[in-house]
Design an enzyme around this catalytic site. Structure first.
Site, PDB file in Angstrom:
ATOM      1  N   ASP A 334       6.914  -4.833  -9.596  1.00 54.01           N
ATOM      2  CA  ASP A 334       6.270  -6.140  -9.634  1.00 54.01           C
ATOM      3  C   ASP A 334       5.009  -6.025 -10.489  1.00 54.01           C
ATOM      4  OD1 ASP A 334       4.388  -4.753  -8.155  1.00 54.01           O
ATOM      5  OD2 ASP A 334       4.405  -6.086  -6.441  1.00 54.01           O
ATOM      6  N   ASP A 336       0.837  -6.848 -10.125  1.00 57.21           N
ATOM      7  CA  ASP A 336      -0.196  -7.211  -9.142  1.00 57.21           C
ATOM      8  C   ASP A 336      -1.490  -7.598  -9.862  1.00 57.21           C
ATOM      9  OD1 ASP A 336       1.349  -6.032  -6.727  1.00 57.21           O
ATOM     10  OD2 ASP A 336       1.192  -4.324  -8.091  1.00 57.21           O
ATOM     11  N   ASP A 420       2.309 -10.626  -7.611  1.00 61.46           N
ATOM     12  CA  ASP A 420       1.367 -10.847  -6.511  1.00 61.46           C
ATOM     13  C   ASP A 420       0.019 -11.248  -7.093  1.00 61.46           C
ATOM     14  OD1 ASP A 420       3.222 -10.149  -4.601  1.00 61.46           O
ATOM     15  OD2 ASP A 420       2.486  -8.097  -4.342  1.00 61.46           O
TER      16      ASP A 420
HETATM   17  P1  UTP Z   1       2.943  -2.079  -4.925  1.00 56.53           P
HETATM   18  O1  UTP Z   1       3.908  -2.126  -3.788  1.00 56.53           O
HETATM   19  O2  UTP Z   1       3.068  -3.142  -5.955  1.00 56.53           O
HETATM   20  O3  UTP Z   1       3.052  -0.625  -5.564  1.00 56.53           O
HETATM   21  O4  UTP Z   1       1.514  -2.093  -4.304  1.00 56.53           O
HETATM   22  P2  UTP Z   1       2.854  -0.115  -7.054  1.00 56.53           P
HETATM   23  O5  UTP Z   1       2.140   1.151  -6.946  1.00 56.53           O
HETATM   24  O6  UTP Z   1       2.251  -1.183  -7.914  1.00 56.53           O
HETATM   25  O7  UTP Z   1       4.327   0.192  -7.461  1.00 56.53           O
HETATM   26  P3  UTP Z   1       5.277  -0.619  -8.431  1.00 56.53           P
HETATM   27  O8  UTP Z   1       4.933  -0.117  -9.795  1.00 56.53           O
HETATM   28  O9  UTP Z   1       4.993  -2.078  -8.274  1.00 56.53           O
HETATM   29  O10 UTP Z   1       6.662  -0.256  -8.021  1.00 56.53           O
HETATM   30  C1  UTP Z   1       0.318  -1.799  -5.043  1.00 56.53           C
HETATM   31  C2  UTP Z   1      -0.784  -1.463  -4.110  1.00 56.53           C
HETATM   32  O11 UTP Z   1      -1.161  -2.621  -3.380  1.00 56.53           O
HETATM   33  C3  UTP Z   1      -1.199  -2.360  -2.014  1.00 56.53           C
HETATM   34  C4  UTP Z   1      -0.301  -1.158  -1.794  1.00 56.53           C
HETATM   35  O12 UTP Z   1      -0.749  -0.404  -0.717  1.00 56.53           O
HETATM   36  C5  UTP Z   1      -0.395  -0.412  -3.087  1.00 56.53           C
HETATM   37  O13 UTP Z   1      -1.411   0.538  -2.983  1.00 56.53           O
HETATM   38  N1  UTP Z   1      -0.696  -3.533  -1.282  1.00 56.53           N
HETATM   39  C6  UTP Z   1       0.533  -4.027  -1.566  1.00 56.53           C
HETATM   40  C7  UTP Z   1      -1.471  -4.114  -0.341  1.00 56.53           C
HETATM   41  O14 UTP Z   1      -2.605  -3.665  -0.121  1.00 56.53           O
HETATM   42  N2  UTP Z   1      -0.996  -5.193   0.354  1.00 56.53           N
HETATM   43  C8  UTP Z   1       0.231  -5.718   0.128  1.00 56.53           C
HETATM   44  O15 UTP Z   1       0.634  -6.708   0.768  1.00 56.53           O
HETATM   45  C9  UTP Z   1       1.014  -5.113  -0.869  1.00 56.53           C
HETATM   46 MN    MN Z   2       3.065  -3.201  -8.045  1.00 59.17          MN
END
Ligand code: UTP
Ligand code: MN
Length: 496
Positions: A334, A336, A420
């Protein structure tokens, strides 16, 4: 408990070296396997394996050999062994170029790639014993928490870490957080090592790498594969849990319940007795697109779209891409983003306005906005109501416009991408940045370290001293690390 297969160490039977002339696909390469410490049976097995994959393997050492491969020997061990066998000093071995004197890691990587991988420094046997003892010291001094170490994106032990992570995932599917943590910790330690593990013996010096993990490490170093992991990969329940937890909005508990109710395929979820949330319905509808990794180029495209949308309402809003892309990943599941501004007033309602606008432009396939929890809002003295998170599925316009024009009528000119969007008050921004940059294991370790070593509670909103019942402010990620008594770890080294 799930009926995952029990690990069984399989001893390879002796396989005779194929006397025929197998089909050679890589004529520039001639491998010689050193029997010393490898044994005749394993050497025979590895020879047939390589020959089946089109490699030429010499039974006797000669000047034609380009790659000498050995297991658990030093550089000088290999040289003296070959010299004893041939009765001649080895030519130009000092520069290690011709032939390459290599560890088995080059061989196993080449076999799994199906072609010879380029020789790298980590594949070569060290010339001096001092290198070995230096590495040993490095191994015994690995710090116990991932947030105390630097973990780069690419590392030297991926075969082992991938296996440990599969075992960790299986443990999570079984509901065992403790076992999941144990495998994640071992994998994370190996990711932080400066070089490739040469033997299971070396792993004994490493924190978190004992017991079951040590057995896995040994098996992979010796056999190139871990049979427990290979069995998991073809286990129906594991595959099904992987499929179901891969749906947006589905966690382990839901997947397990569905599995127990007989769900095996996505279309089994069309059963009207299965109640789906809106997230899950959208996740199923766009499953194929969402399974495709998001590239950095696509992530930048999303960034331009959301920046344009948000700046229509507040031109100087600060927007930061976080998650894996901030850690240097080239793709992710995804994208973020964190959104902030020094003035709370500017943040109030801006996400909703931008999301509604993007929706009106046909850029959103789905979105679900969650407002900040009351408990957290009350911890703060201000009354800002705009700390929201939007979990969205974008209809990302295709970057390849040529392909769209040439596409069949009705073909998609977009693909679904998970995004997100998180709005964070300015004073919480450093904590949100730290919390959303990940990796998940790095975050988990950072929180555990704060709690167990410093008696402080850390999350994406702040740092709290629960004994004094007060929060500790910080204006940057660097300051948060300093408050916790940690060396600063830049994002590219948080790939724990
Ligand atoms: P992600 O699940 O998007 O992981 O969460 P990532 O490292 O970006 O992996 P890919 O590349 O998308 O596969 C990113 C960070 O955001 C935090 C997670 O703990 C992670 O450290 N997070 C995610 C939250 O704090 N709350 C959430 O609801 C989701
Ligand atoms: Mn991510």
């Amino acid at each position: 408990m799930l009926p995952f297969p029990i690990k069984r160490r399989r001893k390879e039977a002796a396989v005779a070296i194929d006397p025929g002339a197998p089909h050679v696909v890589f004529p520039d390469i001639c491998i010689f396997l050193v029997e010393r410490r490898m044994g005749a049976a394993r050497r025979g097995f590895l020879t047939s394996l390589a020959q089946r994959k089109g490699f030429s393997v010499a039974q006797e050492y000669s000047g034609a050999v380009t790659h000498v491969v050995s297991e658990q020997n030093s550089f000088t061990d290999v040289l003296s062994w070959i010299e004893r066998k041939t009765g001649k000093p080895m030519q130009s071995a000092e520069d290690q170029m011709s032939p390459h004197i290599l560890d088995i890691s080059w061989f196993t990587e080449s076999m799994s790639s199906g072609k010879p991988v380029p020789v790298e420094a980590t594949h070569r046997l060290g010339i001096l014993g001092s290198q070995v003892s230096k590495d040993k010291d490095a191994l015994s001094t690995v710090a116990p928490y991932a947030c105390q170490r630097r973990t780069p994106l690419t590392h030297h032990n991926s075969e082992i870490t991938e296996a440990l992570e599969i075992l960790g995932k299986a443990a999570a599917f079984q509901g065992s957080e403790v076992r999941n943590l144990a495998f994640s910790r071992a994998a994370s330690v190996l990711k932080s090592l400066p070089s490739k593990l040469q033997s299971a013996e070396e792993a004994r010096n490493l924190v978190w790498c004992g017991g079951h993990c040590q057995a896995v490490i040994q098996e992979i170093l010796e056999d190139g594969v871990c049979h427990e992991v290979e069995a998991l990969k073809i286990c129906e329940q594991y595959q099904c849990m992987e499929l179901l937890t891969g749906i947006f909005g589905v966690g382990v508990r839901t997947a397990e319940r569905w599995y127990k109710d007989g769900v095996r395929k996505l279309r089994d979820l069309e059963n009207p007795n299965i109640k789906l949330t809106a997230d899950q319905r959208a996740g199923i509808e766009h499953y194929t697109d969402l399974k495709q990794p998001v590239t950095l180029q696509e992530a930048r495209h999303v960034e331009r779209l959301i920046t344009d949308a948000l700046h229509r309402f507040v031109p100087d809003l600060e927007i930061t891409m976080t998650g894996g892309f901030r850690r240097g990943k080239q793709q992710g599941h995804d994208v973020d983003f964190l959104i902030t501004h020094p003035s709370e007033e500017s943040l109030n309602g801006v996400l909703k306005k931008a999301v509604d606008w993007m929706d009106s432009q046909g850029l959103l396939l789905y979105h679900h906005t969650k407002v900040r929890s009351r408990v957290l809002a009350q911890r703060r003295s201000t009354h800002m109501d705009g700390h929201e998170t939007c979990y969205a599925i974008f209809a990302l316009p295709s970057l390849d416009s040529m392909r769209c024009e040439a596409g069949a009528p009705g073909a998609h000119t977009w693909r679904a991408v998970r995004v997100d969007l998180v709005v964070t008050p300015y004073e919480e921004y450093p904590f949100a940045l730290l919390g959303w940059t990940g990796s998940k294991h790095f975050e988990r370790e950072l929180r555990r370290y704060s709690w167990h070593e410093k008696n402080l509670s850390l999350n994406s909103h702040g740092l709290y001293d629960t004994q004094k019942n007060c929060s500790i402010p910080a204006t940057s990620e660097e300051e948060i690390f300093a408050l916790l008594g940690l060396d600063y770890v830049p994002p590219p080294y948080r790939n724990a």
